[in-house]
Write a protein that holds these residues in place. Structure first.
Motif, PDB file in Angstrom:
ATOM      1  N   GLU A  66       0.839  -1.208   0.000  1.00 17.86           N
ATOM      2  CA  GLU A  66       0.000   0.000   0.000  1.00 17.86           C
ATOM      3  C   GLU A  66       0.871   1.254   0.000  1.00 17.86           C
ATOM      4  OE1 GLU A  66      -2.764   0.097   3.222  1.00 17.86           O
ATOM      5  OE2 GLU A  66      -4.056  -1.417   2.321  1.00 17.86           O
ATOM      6  N   THR A  67       0.362   2.312  -0.629  1.00 17.41           N
ATOM      7  CA  THR A  67       1.044   3.609  -0.617  1.00 17.41           C
ATOM      8  C   THR A  67       0.877   4.250   0.757  1.00 17.41           C
ATOM      9  OG1 THR A  67       0.330   3.819  -2.910  1.00 17.41           O
ATOM     10  CG2 THR A  67       1.308   5.764  -1.907  1.00 17.41           C
TER      11      THR A  67
ATOM     12  N   GLU B 137      -7.191  13.242   6.973  1.00 16.36           N
ATOM     13  CA  GLU B 137      -7.198  11.782   6.768  1.00 16.36           C
ATOM     14  C   GLU B 137      -8.608  11.212   6.620  1.00 16.36           C
ATOM     15  OE1 GLU B 137      -4.555   9.266   6.725  1.00 16.36           O
ATOM     16  OE2 GLU B 137      -3.341  10.988   6.237  1.00 16.36           O
ATOM     17  N   ARG B 149      -7.357   1.015 -11.740  1.00 15.80           N
ATOM     18  CA  ARG B 149      -6.118   1.339 -11.024  1.00 15.80           C
ATOM     19  C   ARG B 149      -6.236   2.767 -10.511  1.00 15.80           C
ATOM     20  NH1 ARG B 149      -2.989  -1.746 -15.608  1.00 15.80           N
ATOM     21  NH2 ARG B 149      -3.882  -0.050 -16.828  1.00 15.80           N
ATOM     22  N   GLU B 160       0.235  11.425  -0.731  1.00 12.79           N
ATOM     23  CA  GLU B 160       0.504  10.292  -1.631  1.00 12.79           C
ATOM     24  C   GLU B 160      -0.466   9.143  -1.415  1.00 12.79           C
ATOM     25  OE1 GLU B 160       4.608   9.106  -1.731  1.00 12.79           O
ATOM     26  OE2 GLU B 160       5.263  11.083  -2.329  1.00 12.79           O
ATOM     27  N   ASN B 161      -1.060   9.054  -0.227  1.00 14.78           N
ATOM     28  CA  ASN B 161      -2.052   7.989  -0.003  1.00 14.78           C
ATOM     29  C   ASN B 161      -3.457   8.451  -0.403  1.00 14.78           C
ATOM     30  OD1 ASN B 161      -2.773   9.718   2.047  1.00 14.78           O
ATOM     31  ND2 ASN B 161      -2.795   8.160   3.645  1.00 14.78           N
ATOM     32  N   CYS B 233      -1.155   4.783  -7.250  1.00 16.15           N
ATOM     33  CA  CYS B 233      -1.274   4.598  -5.802  1.00 16.15           C
ATOM     34  C   CYS B 233      -2.155   3.400  -5.506  1.00 16.15           C
ATOM     35  CB  CYS B 233      -1.942   5.809  -5.141  1.00 16.15           C
ATOM     36  SG  CYS B 233      -1.029   7.320  -5.316  1.00 16.15           S
ATOM     37  N   ALA B 234      -2.026   2.864  -4.327  1.00 15.26           N
ATOM     38  CA  ALA B 234      -2.942   1.810  -3.885  1.00 15.26           C
ATOM     39  C   ALA B 234      -3.006   1.818  -2.373  1.00 15.26           C
ATOM     40  CB  ALA B 234      -2.473   0.452  -4.384  1.00 15.26           C
ATOM     41  N   THR B 235      -4.196   1.943  -1.852  1.00 19.59           N
ATOM     42  CA  THR B 235      -4.415   1.806  -0.409  1.00 19.59           C
ATOM     43  C   THR B 235      -5.644   0.920  -0.237  1.00 19.59           C
ATOM     44  OG1 THR B 235      -5.904   3.690  -0.261  1.00 19.59           O
ATOM     45  CG2 THR B 235      -3.560   4.152   0.028  1.00 19.59           C
ATOM     46  N   ASN B 236      -5.858   0.503   0.966  1.00 22.22           N
ATOM     47  CA  ASN B 236      -7.047  -0.302   1.256  1.00 22.22           C
ATOM     48  C   ASN B 236      -8.312   0.461   0.837  1.00 22.22           C
ATOM     49  OD1 ASN B 236      -8.873  -2.113   2.444  1.00 22.22           O
ATOM     50  ND2 ASN B 236      -8.800  -0.987   4.369  1.00 22.22           N
ATOM     51  N   THR B 239      -8.609   0.774  -3.078  1.00 21.84           N
ATOM     52  CA  THR B 239      -8.942  -0.517  -3.662  1.00 21.84           C
ATOM     53  C   THR B 239     -10.402  -0.873  -3.373  1.00 21.84           C
ATOM     54  OG1 THR B 239      -6.647  -1.197  -3.326  1.00 21.84           O
ATOM     55  CG2 THR B 239      -8.221  -2.939  -3.812  1.00 21.84           C
ATOM     56  N   SER B 242     -12.750   1.213  -5.458  1.00 22.94           N
ATOM     57  CA  SER B 242     -12.689   0.964  -6.910  1.00 22.94           C
ATOM     58  C   SER B 242     -13.882   0.143  -7.388  1.00 22.94           C
ATOM     59  CB  SER B 242     -11.375   0.258  -7.282  1.00 22.94           C
ATOM     60  OG  SER B 242     -11.377  -1.075  -6.825  1.00 22.94           O
TER      61      SER B 242
END
Lengths: 74, 245
Positions: A66-67, B137, B149, B160-161, B233-236, B239, B242
């Protein structure tokens, strides 16, 4: 041989390593980084638990990358 | 249930009084409640704001509201290019000097056709009656390509997140939707400064380009591969959201 699956968002890549492998080595692996497109500001989780870079991975494990958030200074 | 008391002699010979309280526990109902709490829930097209559809998604016991954006208002300083006919945002801190040097305006950027852009907010219960969106946040701006993606747009005020620096605002409301709309309102009216841009000025100039007309500023739709101007980027959260793309 250790087959490790790395998930980054909706993408997944399975990589075979000849010997033992740590989380840090997976995150620094330039082939995996190029395939999945992640940078240096990442963290890794196994079964939802964040892993340190020295954590050993076993055959068949799934690592979620994860980022991470950056700071305002960056 | 009455309290039970018992005297217990421990291995070391001492005696202790143990007080036991027993409560009936409906195991099946409690387990089902826990499962229902953590089960993912998704309602797409649950509401509409300015012609954009929004939805609600629940995962990891958290509730997210999202809006699929067609446009983004970019309030910032602007700079003319060499031809003096095109303008691009110039993300700078607000100062008197910059105020004199650059014009400011809220130009409206059109999301490229091949991009799904989502503004999402995590909604928290406050006191059992009201809900809130926290300024930090809690709000996210996520660009998705056709393969779902996630990418970070070359905009400032975006970590970045993919979480957004929203500034101070009151996101408390009596309803979850009301709280979300307060967060979206803050996103819509807030000026963009230079924080967190991280060397993305050139990409921003390419993606967010406008044409000066006699009476207005028109967005020049970006027709190239916008993913080349963004960070993957990819976070929980990105994703999970998406699924709504």
């Amino acid at each position: 041989m250790n087959r490790i699956t790395i998930n980054y968002g909706t993408e997944s890549h399975t990589h075979t390593f000849a010997g033992s492998i740590t989380v840090g080595e997976v995150l620094r692996n330039s082939t995996i980084k190029a395939v999945l497109g992640f940078g240096d500001n990442v963290r890794s989780l196994v079964s939802g638990v964040e892993q340190g870079s020295d954590a050993m991975l076993r055959d068949g494990m799934v690592v979620v990358v994860e980022t991470k958030a950056n700071s305002k200074a960056s | 249930m009455p309290e039970k008391k018992e005297l217990v002699m421990l291995d070391d010979g001492t005696t202790v009084l143990r007080v036991i309280n027993e409560y009936p526990k409906r195991i099946i109902e409690d387990v089902l409640k826990d499962i229902a709490k953590s089960a993912p829930v998704h309602f797409d097209r649950a509401f509409e704001v300015n012609g954009c559809f929004g939805g609600i998604m629940k995962f990891n016991s958290e509730t997210f509201f999202y809006l699929k954006l067609k446009t983004v208002k970019i309030s910032s300083y602007y700079e003319l290019d060499e031809t003096k006919s095109l303008v691009a945002p110039k993300f700078l801190p607000k100062t008197e000097e910059n105020d004199k040097k650059y014009p400011t305006m809220p130009a409206v950027w059109a999301v490229p056709q091949s991009m799904s852009l989502m503004f999402a907010a995590r909604i928290y219960p406050v006191d059992g009656i009201r809900y809130m969106t926290k300024p930090s946040e809690s709000c996210f701006l996520i660009a998705y390509d056709s393969s779902k993606r996630a990418y970070r747009l070359p905009l400032p005020n975006l970590y970045e997140n993919l979480s957004m620096c929203m500034g101070d605002f009151n996101g408390v409301d009596n309803s979850q939707l009301g709280s979300f709309l307060k967060a979206y309102g803050q996103f819509d009216i807030s000026p963009w400064n230079a924080d967190l841009l991280g060397g993305k000025e050139d990409s921003a100039k390419q993606l967010f380009l406008f044409k000066m007309t006699d009476s207005d500023v028109e967005c020049i739709p970006y027709t190239g591969d916008w993913t080349q101007l963004c960070n993957k980027c990819a976070t929980n959260i990105s994703t999970s959201l998406s699924q709504a793309v």
